[in-house]
Write an enzyme that holds these catalytic residues in place. Structure first.
Site, PDB file in Angstrom:
ATOM      1  N   GLU A  35      -2.435 -10.618   8.708  1.00 33.76           N
ATOM      2  CA  GLU A  35      -2.528 -12.057   8.537  1.00 33.76           C
ATOM      3  C   GLU A  35      -3.716 -12.521   9.388  1.00 33.76           C
ATOM      4  O   GLU A  35      -3.781 -12.194  10.581  1.00 33.76           O
ATOM      5  CB  GLU A  35      -1.233 -12.718   9.029  1.00 33.76           C
ATOM      6  CG  GLU A  35      -1.259 -14.202   8.803  1.00 33.76           C
ATOM      7  CD  GLU A  35       0.035 -14.898   9.199  1.00 33.76           C
ATOM      8  OE1 GLU A  35       1.001 -14.219   9.602  1.00 33.76           O
ATOM      9  OE2 GLU A  35       0.046 -16.129   9.085  1.00 33.76           O
ATOM     10  N   ARG A 261       7.023   0.040  15.601  1.00 35.48           N
ATOM     11  CA  ARG A 261       5.824  -0.593  16.177  1.00 35.48           C
ATOM     12  C   ARG A 261       5.356   0.173  17.395  1.00 35.48           C
ATOM     13  O   ARG A 261       6.161   0.766  18.113  1.00 35.48           O
ATOM     14  CB  ARG A 261       6.162  -2.004  16.668  1.00 35.48           C
ATOM     15  CG  ARG A 261       6.373  -3.021  15.634  1.00 35.48           C
ATOM     16  CD  ARG A 261       6.811  -4.323  16.298  1.00 35.48           C
ATOM     17  NE  ARG A 261       5.673  -5.133  16.707  1.00 35.48           N
ATOM     18  CZ  ARG A 261       5.020  -5.929  15.892  1.00 35.48           C
ATOM     19  NH1 ARG A 261       5.354  -6.019  14.621  1.00 35.48           N
ATOM     20  NH2 ARG A 261       4.019  -6.651  16.335  1.00 35.48           N
ATOM     21  N   LYS A 271       0.053 -11.015  18.691  1.00 36.62           N
ATOM     22  CA  LYS A 271      -1.065 -11.949  18.525  1.00 36.62           C
ATOM     23  C   LYS A 271      -0.768 -13.275  19.198  1.00 36.62           C
ATOM     24  O   LYS A 271      -1.643 -13.890  19.788  1.00 36.62           O
ATOM     25  CB  LYS A 271      -1.349 -12.175  17.037  1.00 36.62           C
ATOM     26  CG  LYS A 271      -2.262 -11.140  16.453  1.00 36.62           C
ATOM     27  CD  LYS A 271      -2.586 -11.452  15.013  1.00 36.62           C
ATOM     28  CE  LYS A 271      -1.440 -11.060  14.114  1.00 36.62           C
ATOM     29  NZ  LYS A 271      -1.761 -11.106  12.693  1.00 36.62           N
TER      30      LYS A 271
HETATM   31  P1  ATP Z   1       1.879  -9.688  15.792  1.00 31.18           P
HETATM   32  O1  ATP Z   1       3.336  -9.603  16.023  1.00 31.18           O
HETATM   33  O2  ATP Z   1       1.059  -9.090  16.862  1.00 31.18           O
HETATM   34  O3  ATP Z   1       1.405 -11.049  15.420  1.00 31.18           O
HETATM   35  P2  ATP Z   1       2.021  -9.035  13.076  1.00 31.18           P
HETATM   36  O4  ATP Z   1       2.942  -7.978  12.648  1.00 31.18           O
HETATM   37  O5  ATP Z   1       2.419 -10.435  12.846  1.00 31.18           O
HETATM   38  O6  ATP Z   1       1.604  -8.768  14.553  1.00 31.18           O
HETATM   39  P3  ATP Z   1       0.199  -8.757  10.933  1.00 31.18           P
HETATM   40  O7  ATP Z   1      -1.170  -9.262  10.827  1.00 31.18           O
HETATM   41  O8  ATP Z   1       1.226  -9.351  10.082  1.00 31.18           O
HETATM   42  O9  ATP Z   1       0.599  -8.849  12.454  1.00 31.18           O
HETATM   43  O10 ATP Z   1       0.214  -7.175  10.798  1.00 31.18           O
HETATM   44  C1  ATP Z   1      -0.550  -6.401   9.908  1.00 31.18           C
HETATM   45  C2  ATP Z   1       0.062  -5.036   9.832  1.00 31.18           C
HETATM   46  O11 ATP Z   1       0.031  -4.412  11.110  1.00 31.18           O
HETATM   47  C3  ATP Z   1       1.524  -5.111   9.429  1.00 31.18           C
HETATM   48  O12 ATP Z   1       1.771  -4.098   8.481  1.00 31.18           O
HETATM   49  C4  ATP Z   1       2.258  -4.863  10.711  1.00 31.18           C
HETATM   50  O13 ATP Z   1       3.483  -4.280  10.462  1.00 31.18           O
HETATM   51  C5  ATP Z   1       1.304  -3.948  11.467  1.00 31.18           C
HETATM   52  N1  ATP Z   1       1.513  -4.058  12.911  1.00 31.18           N
HETATM   53  C6  ATP Z   1       1.484  -5.186  13.653  1.00 31.18           C
HETATM   54  N2  ATP Z   1       1.770  -4.928  14.935  1.00 31.18           N
HETATM   55  C7  ATP Z   1       1.990  -3.596  15.027  1.00 31.18           C
HETATM   56  C8  ATP Z   1       2.338  -2.705  16.087  1.00 31.18           C
HETATM   57  N3  ATP Z   1       2.526  -3.144  17.330  1.00 31.18           N
HETATM   58  N4  ATP Z   1       2.475  -1.394  15.803  1.00 31.18           N
HETATM   59  C9  ATP Z   1       2.277  -0.940  14.562  1.00 31.18           C
HETATM   60  N5  ATP Z   1       1.948  -1.716  13.516  1.00 31.18           N
HETATM   61  C10 ATP Z   1       1.803  -3.033  13.735  1.00 31.18           C
HETATM   62 MG    MG Z   2       2.880 -11.170  10.869  1.00 28.21          MG
END
Ligand code: ATP
Ligand code: MG
Length: 556
Positions: A35, A261, A271
């Site tokens: 995102e 994760r 983020k």
């Molecule tokens: P955050 O919680 O940091 O905002 P998010 O999951 O909302 O992260 P996205 O932009 O939606 O961030 O994530 C893009 C991809 O990266 C998704 O498939 C998500 O599952 C993966 N991802 C995000 N954080 C991690 C992590 N700590 N370890 C592994 N994969 C991750």
């Molecule tokens: Mg997300």
């Protein structure tokens, strides 16, 4: 004979192998779906390496798709940074960059399809009421009073939503599934909500936007994603993912798989929290070298290969885990030790005058950039009458404990140069040694002294007349505690002294190097020429990491 270590397949690799063997899948197509609401962090690096890595490994492709259904939180700055980060890590997405918003027309048509099938309705409950009707874990929800609206009425209302005739929050389109479902995600989830927001891709075309759940699986189907890999928090959403795929005339039947994760100790990986550090000016920006963002690690001097090696070393498991940041640092050091050229920088310059050299003596010594990587070449080290060594390498009096240091009557070898012997020293009024006088022991370039008095210590040095002053930015960990967010207050455990700026005298060859060049400053640590601020006129180097794991250095 070659010995090949066969790495054990992780559970996703096993699934893919089987799907290919059983011809359930013809071609592996994965996607990385960020995102664009912030910069990518080390956790995303794991997801990138996994998704792009699987595609590579199984001869498939991986898409980069921006999951852009929340326009208010998103921005082109984030889109651009994410693209740059993925490329910098060394991956290439298939075809053009994609956006969930590319599919808004199709998703809208599928929402109408659900209404026509009697499987979606416009609900006028306020968000508070909707929450109350939803029930809880141990209590089933109640049907919305708007659940039995006719297809015609729902179509008309949904069209009015689209035309902007209703206020935000006044109504939403919900899937009609089961308000008593044990899985709360199936209790008539919202699939479209009103948001009168400008969108970075679609402008003002829409004032209704699909939910993540309604958009994700269908976007996967449109793109022919064979294995839709996400993190564990989406496991409970899988039933909904499957419900949409079963109830819509989608062109493919993708499947979702969840893995744990990546969390790192001494680090926050969210983020939202990283954004708070930026907005509260705790750091200089998303790419501050202390940030666990990909762009921060880049600016710190971490290399793409090292980050990829780290990610590949991680388990792909069905549980979340906390990884020791030392494991990441191990891969950084390993890569830099193998690949970074060596150079000399003196952090606490102490002048040494070599009294048996003539004024204006200049000898251009040639020094290899790496002890065992000949292809990295040599640089010239000007050797002159006045040089700097590190103040720590001189002792006023010899002692056994400091037998590798220079002291009156004792010798050291200057790295890539001669052996010198101190004669006396000069102090300032405050009692600090400000100058050391010494002599060059003749005929000791690359060979031991003929008199057999071989020095124990080898020290780094630079020519006092030819060196260049460089700004060094010495970074420590941003958090001095292992679990910064343990008490939900990571801001209070920020290490406020995590940046120290100092000046070092560096060898002249370092001024000319390109931004982002990595070096080992001998005996000091790994440094990188700053990506943005380094220039020949004003050299700036960031501390990437110390030479070895040193608890004191990072204890804060
Ligand atoms: P955050 O919680 O940091 O905002 P998010 O999951 O909302 O992260 P996205 O932009 O939606 O961030 O994530 C893009 C991809 O990266 C998704 O498939 C998500 O599952 C993966 N991802 C995000 N954080 C991690 C992590 N700590 N370890 C592994 N994969 C991750
Ligand atoms: Mg997300």
């Amino acid at each position: 004979m070659t010995t090949e270590t066969v790495k054990k397949q992780n559970f996703i690799e096993k699934i893919i192998t089987q799907d290919l063997e059983e011809a359930k899948v013809q071609k592996v197509v994965t996607r990385f779906p960020p995102e664009p609401n912030g910069y990518l962090h080390v956790g995303h690096a794991k997801s990138i390496c996994l998704n792009f890595g699987l595609a590579e490994q199984f001869g498939g492709v991986c898409n980069l798709r921006f999951d852009d259904t929340n326009p208010e939180k998103e921005d082109m700055e984030f889109v651009d940074s994410i693209k740059a980060d993925v490329q910098w890590l060394g991956f290439k997405w298939d075809g053009e960059v994609r956006y969930t918003s590319d599919y808004f027309d199709q998703l809208h048509a599928w929402a109408i399809h659900l209404i026509e099938q009697g499987k979606a309705y416009v609900c006028d409950l306020s968000p508070e009421q909707a929450k109350e009707y939803r029930g809880s874990f141990d209590e089933p929800g109640k049907n919305s009073p708007f659940r039995e609206r006719s297809v015609a009425e729902n179509l008309a209302l949904f069209e009015k939503m689209r035309l902007g005739e209703f206020a935000e929050g006044s109504c939403a389109l919900r899937a009609k599934i089961d308000m008593a479902a044990a899985n709360m995600n199936l209790r008539d989830p919202i699939i479209y909500r009103i948001k009168k927001a400008h969108h970075h891709q679609t402008g003002d075309k829409w004032c209704i936007y699909p939910s993540y759940d309604f958009a994700h699986g269908q976007s996967d189907a449109i793109e022919g994603i064979s294995h839709s890999i996400c993190t564990l928090e989406f496991a409970d959403h899988r039933a909904l993912y499957d419900w949409f795929i079963e109830n819509l005339p989608v062109p493919a039947q993708p499947h979702q798989y969840e893995f744990g994760r990546l969390n790192l100790n001494y680090t926050v990986t969210s983020k939202r929290k990283l954004k708070a550090l930026v907005e509260n000016k705790v750091v200089a920006g998303w790419d501050d070298p202390r940030m666990p963002t990909i762009s921060g690690m880049r600016r710190r001097g971490y290399t793409p290969a090292a980050i990829r090696n780290f990610c590949d070393s991680l388990a792909v498991a069905k549980t979340d885990g906390v990884v020791d940041v030392a494991q990441l640092e191990f891969f950084i050091r390993e890569d830099l030790n193998t690949n970074a050229p060596r150079a000399m920088g003196v952090l606490r310059p102490l002048k040494v005058i070599l009294t048996n050299l003539a004024e204006g003596h200049l000898e251009n010594l040639s020094a290899a950039y790496h002890p065992n990587r000949e292809e990295l070449g040599n640089r010239e080290m000007p050797f002159t009458r006045e040089i700097f060594i590190d103040a720590e390498d001189f002792k006023e009096e010899y002692s056994k404990k400091f037998n590798k240091k220079l002291s009156p009557g004792k010798r050291i070898r200057l790295r890539h140069s001669y052996v010198i012997e101190a004669t006396d020293f000069v102090k300032d009024d405050a009692g600090n040694v400000v100058q050391v006088n010494a002599v060059v022991v003749p005929d000791t370039l690359g060979v031991d002294p003929a008199d057999g008095d071989k020095p124990k210590g080898v020290v780094h040095w630079v020519s006092a007349s030819h060196c260049v002053a460089a700004e060094l930015r010495i970074y420590e960990r941003l958090f001095s505690v292992e679990e910064p967010d343990k008490d939900g207050d990571f801001m209070s455990v920020v290490n406020r002294d995590s940046l120290r700026i100092t000046t070092a005298m560096v060898e002249p060859a370092l001024a000319a190097v390109a931004a982002e060049s990595n070096f080992q400053f001998e005996r000091e640590g790994y440094y990188v020429a700053d990506r943005f601020d380094h220039s020949a006129a004003k050299p700036v180097f960031n501390l990437t990491i110390g030479l070895r794991e040193d608890k004191a250095l990072n204890a804060g």
